[in-house]
Design a protein around this motif. Structure first.
Motif, PDB file in Angstrom:
ATOM      1  N   GLU A   7       0.829  -1.208   0.000  1.00  0.00           N
ATOM      2  CA  GLU A   7       0.000   0.000   0.000  1.00  0.00           C
ATOM      3  C   GLU A   7       0.863   1.258   0.000  1.00  0.00           C
ATOM      4  O   GLU A   7       0.500   2.269  -0.603  1.00  0.00           O
ATOM      5  N   SER A   8       2.003   1.183   0.669  1.00  0.00           N
ATOM      6  CA  SER A   8       2.924   2.323   0.657  1.00  0.00           C
ATOM      7  C   SER A   8       3.449   2.585  -0.744  1.00  0.00           C
ATOM      8  O   SER A   8       3.538   3.733  -1.180  1.00  0.00           O
ATOM      9  N   LEU A   9       3.780   1.518  -1.454  1.00  0.00           N
ATOM     10  CA  LEU A   9       4.246   1.670  -2.840  1.00  0.00           C
ATOM     11  C   LEU A   9       3.165   2.311  -3.700  1.00  0.00           C
ATOM     12  O   LEU A   9       3.426   3.214  -4.486  1.00  0.00           O
ATOM     13  N   MET A  10       1.922   1.839  -3.531  1.00  0.00           N
ATOM     14  CA  MET A  10       0.825   2.369  -4.346  1.00  0.00           C
ATOM     15  C   MET A  10       0.546   3.824  -4.003  1.00  0.00           C
ATOM     16  O   MET A  10       0.286   4.647  -4.882  1.00  0.00           O
ATOM     17  N   THR A  11       0.606   4.152  -2.718  1.00  0.00           N
ATOM     18  CA  THR A  11       0.390   5.540  -2.314  1.00  0.00           C
ATOM     19  C   THR A  11       1.469   6.447  -2.908  1.00  0.00           C
ATOM     20  O   THR A  11       1.165   7.530  -3.401  1.00  0.00           O
ATOM     21  N   LEU A  12       2.722   5.973  -2.873  1.00  0.00           N
ATOM     22  CA  LEU A  12       3.796   6.767  -3.483  1.00  0.00           C
ATOM     23  C   LEU A  12       3.510   6.978  -4.966  1.00  0.00           C
ATOM     24  O   LEU A  12       3.659   8.100  -5.474  1.00  0.00           O
ATOM     25  N   ALA A  13       3.083   5.917  -5.652  1.00  0.00           N
ATOM     26  CA  ALA A  13       2.760   6.039  -7.077  1.00  0.00           C
ATOM     27  C   ALA A  13       1.722   7.139  -7.284  1.00  0.00           C
ATOM     28  O   ALA A  13       1.872   8.001  -8.151  1.00  0.00           O
ATOM     29  N   TYR A  14       0.683   7.131  -6.434  1.00  0.00           N
ATOM     30  CA  TYR A  14      -0.365   8.151  -6.549  1.00  0.00           C
ATOM     31  C   TYR A  14       0.202   9.558  -6.333  1.00  0.00           C
ATOM     32  O   TYR A  14      -0.096  10.492  -7.082  1.00  0.00           O
ATOM     33  N   LEU A  15       1.000   9.715  -5.301  1.00  0.00           N
ATOM     34  CA  LEU A  15       1.554  11.024  -4.977  1.00  0.00           C
ATOM     35  C   LEU A  15       2.453  11.542  -6.095  1.00  0.00           C
ATOM     36  O   LEU A  15       2.423  12.725  -6.431  1.00  0.00           O
ATOM     37  N   MET A  16       3.242  10.648  -6.688  1.00  0.00           N
ATOM     38  CA  MET A  16       4.099  11.037  -7.814  1.00  0.00           C
ATOM     39  C   MET A  16       3.257  11.551  -8.965  1.00  0.00           C
ATOM     40  O   MET A  16       3.544  12.593  -9.545  1.00  0.00           O
ATOM     41  N   PRO A  57      -5.544   1.899  -2.515  1.00  0.00           N
ATOM     42  CA  PRO A  57      -4.847   0.605  -2.589  1.00  0.00           C
ATOM     43  C   PRO A  57      -5.676  -0.544  -2.037  1.00  0.00           C
ATOM     44  O   PRO A  57      -5.584  -1.671  -2.533  1.00  0.00           O
ATOM     45  N   LEU A  64      -5.761   5.503 -11.768  1.00  0.00           N
ATOM     46  CA  LEU A  64      -5.807   6.579 -10.779  1.00  0.00           C
ATOM     47  C   LEU A  64      -4.554   6.577  -9.912  1.00  0.00           C
ATOM     48  O   LEU A  64      -3.966   7.614  -9.638  1.00  0.00           O
ATOM     49  N   LEU A  65      -4.183   5.379  -9.474  1.00  0.00           N
ATOM     50  CA  LEU A  65      -3.016   5.237  -8.602  1.00  0.00           C
ATOM     51  C   LEU A  65      -1.722   5.491  -9.365  1.00  0.00           C
ATOM     52  O   LEU A  65      -0.701   5.831  -8.768  1.00  0.00           O
ATOM     53  N   ILE A  99      -0.214   3.111 -11.028  1.00  0.00           N
ATOM     54  CA  ILE A  99       0.634   1.915 -10.953  1.00  0.00           C
ATOM     55  C   ILE A  99       0.724   1.227 -12.312  1.00  0.00           C
ATOM     56  O   ILE A  99       1.412   0.227 -12.452  1.00  0.00           O
ATOM     57  N   LYS A 147       7.896   3.457 -13.415  1.00  0.00           N
ATOM     58  CA  LYS A 147       8.648   4.425 -12.618  1.00  0.00           C
ATOM     59  C   LYS A 147      10.025   3.819 -12.314  1.00  0.00           C
ATOM     60  O   LYS A 147      10.133   2.889 -11.538  1.00  0.00           O
ATOM     61  N   PHE A 201       6.854  -0.104 -10.493  1.00  0.00           N
ATOM     62  CA  PHE A 201       8.198   0.353 -10.130  1.00  0.00           C
ATOM     63  C   PHE A 201       9.224  -0.595 -10.758  1.00  0.00           C
ATOM     64  O   PHE A 201       9.181  -1.807 -10.512  1.00  0.00           O
ATOM     65  N   ASN A 234      11.116  11.923  -5.710  1.00  0.00           N
ATOM     66  CA  ASN A 234      10.124  10.981  -5.171  1.00  0.00           C
ATOM     67  C   ASN A 234      10.815   9.930  -4.300  1.00  0.00           C
ATOM     68  O   ASN A 234      11.763   9.287  -4.734  1.00  0.00           O
ATOM     69  N   LEU A 254      10.410   6.746  -1.229  1.00  0.00           N
ATOM     70  CA  LEU A 254       9.818   5.888  -0.213  1.00  0.00           C
ATOM     71  C   LEU A 254      10.839   5.868   0.913  1.00  0.00           C
ATOM     72  O   LEU A 254      11.968   5.409   0.727  1.00  0.00           O
ATOM     73  N   ALA A 282       7.562  14.198  -3.553  1.00  0.00           N
ATOM     74  CA  ALA A 282       6.520  13.245  -3.139  1.00  0.00           C
ATOM     75  C   ALA A 282       7.177  12.250  -2.201  1.00  0.00           C
ATOM     76  O   ALA A 282       8.185  11.638  -2.555  1.00  0.00           O
ATOM     77  N   GLU A 327       6.549   9.120   0.720  1.00  0.00           N
ATOM     78  CA  GLU A 327       5.746   8.198   1.518  1.00  0.00           C
ATOM     79  C   GLU A 327       6.663   7.613   2.592  1.00  0.00           C
ATOM     80  O   GLU A 327       7.669   6.980   2.293  1.00  0.00           O
TER      81      GLU A 327
END
Lengths: 215, 215
Positions: free
Chosen positions: A199-208, B17, B79-80, B82, B86, B111, B174, B176, B191, B193
DNA sequence: TAGATTGTTAATCGATTAACAATC
DNA sequence: TAGATTGTTAATCGATTAACAATC
């Protein structure tokens, strides 16, 4: 000590570790008192929120003065329960389990590592960080003999269900869960903290994505 | 496609997510349509919230029918973000970095791992999972040649500041972040996370304590 | 058409912020 | 005492839930 033993909201609970960490840093830098205003500034929140949060648990401050850093840090440690020992095992000694084993500051938060479990026959019996890796046959005996309080699940979601069933049967009610298996729904009397790295990876993707769109 | 390009709130973003994961599972089980009511039931939220959340982005459903699982899954993937690639590096190849390297489903979320970095001379030059571990001297050249989009920081907090400074200078925006170094405050255009494993431990400690007190 | 379920607006609930009296 | 800052109540803001008209 606490004003209300009534339910503390999750947002407040999730801020407690942040207060704790901040106060540790301040204490180490030799700061011995701090106002809600300054603490809030460091933490990027409002002074109101600091006072509101702390007063869920009791009046830790001195009016006209502020808070004693060391005292407040200790009080929060007590609130969090990181000042008492919690005997802990790791179940699943793959890469994730190993990272957890070596990377986590268990003792700093009162978690005392007592044993490692895995069902991979190649791992069982080998030693890691001073622990012999056990298999399920040792589970019941080990849990009661060592009065284990909590298990850290470093397993794929597919095998987590069966493992939780065994651990629950052996008396474990507290889990740090790295899998997506939903412990709470199936065992409502357990304390569960989920860590969902995907979920952290997906959230980062969204934020980017959303940052790029705005530029 | 989205109703409002206006800001989506963090609570909604953090549920995306979860929707995605749930829809993947449903799709794999061969379910091809689902109502907000059923989806909500599976996810332990309300049907209102499902519809409200999805309508932040557009009308994905069919009135009187529900949502097509495959379509909705794809829409949420989009939307996300993914579904787009990246290019990514891991900085810090200790136990945590290794766990991230082997444990994360990078590709599943778009990713693409392009390289590993560390400043430990004993690691630099060695190979891991098909990648030669680089040191900082390769940073600028590597980042631009491989058009790196994101970095995963698997470092102790003490060294994170200096590393972020270098990565930022090399164009990375970006992150993580597994350290407690506060990237956002120092580099507001990034960005970020954060994954704070120690906070998860402390939260578990609190939950254990409060559960025990109530029994 | 009748039944079902969405999209969306309105009502409620809870969390955050502001304000200020209490007090060190 | 005067100044500062807490503890706490009241006001605001935002998120969740309920309700229902639109429509497939």
């Amino acid at each position: 000590m606490s004003k209300t033993d009534g339910q503390i909201s999750m947002p407040v609970i999730r801020r407690l570790p942040k207060y704790y960490r901040c106060l540790c840093t301040l204490e180490q830098s030799g700061v011995d008192k701090i106002s809600s205003r300054k603490l809030a500034e460091i933490m990027n929140i409002t002074a109101s929120q600091v006072r509101q949060d702390l007063n869920c648990f009791g009046g830790f401050g001195q009016q006209g003065y502020g808070y004693f850093v060391a005292t407040l840090r200790q009080e929060i440690a007590k609130l969090l329960g990181i000042d008492t020992i919690k005997n802990t095992v790791i179940y699943g000694i793959g890469n994730l389990g190993r990272a957890v084993l070596y990377h986590f500051d268990f003792e700093k938060f009162g978690f005392q590592l007592k044993g490692l479990f895995d069902k991979n026959p190649e791992l069982v019996g080998t030693e890691l960080a001073g622990f012999i890796i056990n298999d399920d046959s040792k589970l019941d005996k080990f849990m009661s003999e060592n009065s284990i309080d909590a298990a850290i699940l470093c397993l794929p979601t597919t095998s987590a269900g069966a493992v939780v069933e065994k651990l629950y049967a052996a008396g474990i009610r507290n889990f740090l869960n790295f899998s997506h298996y939903d412990i709470r729904t199936n065992y409502p009397d357990c304390a569960v903290e989920d860590v969902h790295l995907s979920e952290s990876l997906m959230t980062l993707a969204y934020l980017m994505k959303s940052k790029d769109r705005n530029n």
